[in-house]
Structures are given as structure tokens and as C-alpha cells.
Design an enzyme around this catalytic site. Sequence first.
Site, PDB file in Angstrom:
ATOM      1  CG  HIS A 115      35.679  21.797  34.064  1.00 56.96           C
ATOM      2  ND1 HIS A 115      35.478  22.084  32.733  1.00 56.96           N
ATOM      3  CD2 HIS A 115      36.110  20.518  34.122  1.00 56.96           C
ATOM      4  CE1 HIS A 115      35.776  21.019  32.008  1.00 56.96           C
ATOM      5  NE2 HIS A 115      36.150  20.053  32.839  1.00 56.96           N
ATOM      6  CG  HIS A 159      38.009  18.210  40.617  1.00 52.43           C
ATOM      7  ND1 HIS A 159      36.785  17.620  40.468  1.00 52.43           N
ATOM      8  CD2 HIS A 159      38.402  18.581  39.390  1.00 52.43           C
ATOM      9  CE1 HIS A 159      36.452  17.666  39.189  1.00 52.43           C
ATOM     10  NE2 HIS A 159      37.420  18.241  38.511  1.00 52.43           N
TER      11      HIS A 159
END
Length: 112
Positions: free
Chosen positions: A46, A95
Amino acid sequence: RPLRVRQYLFNGGLVDHGEHGLEVLLLLLAFKLLHPGSVHINRGCHEDGNANRFFGFSEEVRKKCGGPQVFALFNALFACLPVASVVDRAVLVVHGGLSRHAGVLLEHLRGI
């Protein structure tokens, strides 16, 4: 408040998860400035301009900060964040996975 004897790793996904992503990001950046050796921030999926436009962080920044210049600065900041960290020379923290590119192997990462 982070202590200098402790290490904190924030593994991406900092924005686009509610209406206070900007505040979360700014708080973590303030901690990073206050304790640069103790606070570590990875880039997640993100922390990317395309994801931010799709999931809403760009709109949040526009509403709270004005025009697109501030959003561009955040994207420049995201580009500087590491995509992975190694903890105690034993644990690779990434991530959301390794890579979307075919042929990337752990041996490639070991060389980084």
C-alpha cells in the site's frame, strides 16, 4: 514512546486501511525522526502510488492537505523505504511476498 533499547519494525500496510492513514503515517514518521535507530519502517504493497489511488490514500491526502504536491512527496518517501528487513541476521521480513517478477529466487535476495 519507543525506547532506545527496543527495536520496532513496522512492516508496511501503513495507509489505505481507514480514514486515519495520514495520521498513522505521520505518527510513525515522527517516531522515526525521534528514534532513528529504534524505529524501522518497511514499504508494503500500500506504500505505492497506484495502490494509493485505488484504495483511497491519495483522496485522503487531497482532502486533508490540499493539492497533489503533498501526495507526490509521500510517494517519493515511499520509494525510499526498504522492501524488506532482516532481524537478528536470521529472519527475513517482507510485506506480502517476495516479487511479482518470474525467476526471483532467495539466492537473489541473499546477495542484497
